[in-house]
Design an enzyme around this catalytic site. Structure first.
Site: not given
Ligand code: UT7
Length: 326
Positions: A116, A253, A283
């Protein structure tokens, strides 16, 4: 002191026809449109058609950039293409683009792999090629088909990525060496391989002999992103002897709206100055900055003399920032 600057001569972009709204993922995995919007800011993304390759996207973006610059393929010395989703293991996707543009026999083309952050790495390399006299006009491209490396059963990754391409043509121009010059004024490149496991693809030529699918520890990458992007952005400004108040536009980005907002707040730049396209593109990895740049240019948002700050982070971890005076 007089220096050779790499100035922007034109830019272009291409998005595949197929638009996929968040709601479509509700049929595939346990997710909702609300969750995707709230956590990432993404509303839709484009996916390449069957058989449509990364080079096909890149060629369209490059052609638009040539038209925008009033140039032809023969005017281009080098094609530097950032991608993590090449057409083939080799030859480089850049050489395919070079052939399609008809740059002739005088030039050269190569790919850059920094996921990225690839566009910032490509921009830095192209700038160095121009500053050293190796090339006078360079086509810098970010192009990706991340839909090819998705695990469609993984809701934590499949909803986040999209396909697309963006291109910018850099050309040699004599500058004064001052921060008032047009062109690329500074670049900052960083990586830290200790964080390989946070974001990777579980396949490859010398491991599984397959392309593999993307794996990400999103929350961990998020934390690194805000901190590292803010520092790299500040370093890029410092290296160019500029201050945060000199920035006209940030072209970040486009991975996550929350990362974009948190980084802007950390650097101290108001959201009105940030170019945001993540809602429409998702992304697109290395394509995200040049895509956002070309869309904003098409909307007539950049004026000569505007100072652009670009920053990106991706797998590696690899990250960087650049300043460019329009
Ligand atoms: O381009 C390269 C660089 N990449 C990035 O910059 C991405 C960086 N990360 C992110 O953008 C975010 O961390 C995400 C969008 C991937 C996730 O957001 P988050 O606020 O960090 O959520 P999380 O991973 O802490 O997940 C929160 C909850 C979890 O459930 P529990 O464990 O709290 O029960 C996940 O299992 O959301 C759940 N979850 C979903 N729920 C519904 C994860 N993906 C999904 C989904 N739909 N698609």
């Amino acid at each position: 002191m007089a220096v050779t600057r790499a100035v922007a001569l034109g830019c272009g972009h291409y998005l595949p026809e197929r638009v996929v709204e968040n709601a479509e993922f509700e049929k595939l995995v346990d997710t909702t449109d609300e969750w995707i919007r709230a956590r990432s800011g993404i509303e839709r993304r484009h996916f390449a058609a069957e058989g449509q390759k990364t080079s096909d996207l890149a060629i369209e973006a490059a052609k638009m950039a040539l038209e925008n610059a009033g140039l032809t393929g023969a005017d281009i010395d080098a094609v530097v293409l950032a991608t993590a989703t090449p057409d083939q293991t080799f030859p480089s996707t850049a050489t395919r683009v070079q052939a399609a543009l008809g740059t002739g026999e005088h030039g050269f083309a190569f790919d850059i792999q920094a996921v990225c952050a690839g566009f910032v790495f490509a921009l830095a390399n192209a700038t160095a090629l121009i500053a050293s006299g190796q090339a006078r006009r360079v086509m810098v491209i970010g192009a990706e088909t991340f839909s090819r490396i998705m695990d469609w059963n993984d809701r934590t990754t499949s909803v986040l990525f999209g396909d697309g391409a963006g291109a910018i043509i850099l050309g040699a121009e004599e500058g004064s060496g001052e921060a008032t010059d047009r062109g690329v004024l500074s670049t900052i490149l960083r990586s830290d391989g200790r964080f390989n496991d946070l974001l990777y693809v579980d396949g490859g030529v010398s491991t599984t002999q397959t392309a593999g699918v993307l794996k990400m520890q999103g929350r961990e990458v998020f934390k690194h992103a805000v901190q590292k992007l803010a520092v790299a952005g500040e370093e890029a400004l410092e290296r160019a002897h500029l201050d945060v108040s000199d920035v006209t536009w940030v072209v970040p980005h486009q991975a996550n709206m929350r990362i974009i907002k948190a980084t802007a707040a950390k650097i101290g730049i108001p959201m009105e100055k940030i170019i945001v396209t993540v809602q429409d593109h998702g992304n697109t990895s290395a394509a995200s900055i040049p895509l956002a740049l070309s869309v904003a240019n098409q909307e007539g948002r950049f004026k000569p003399g505007d100072l652009l700050l670009m920053e990106a982070i991706g797998g590696g971890l690899t990250w960087g920032a650049a300043t460019l005076r329009w």
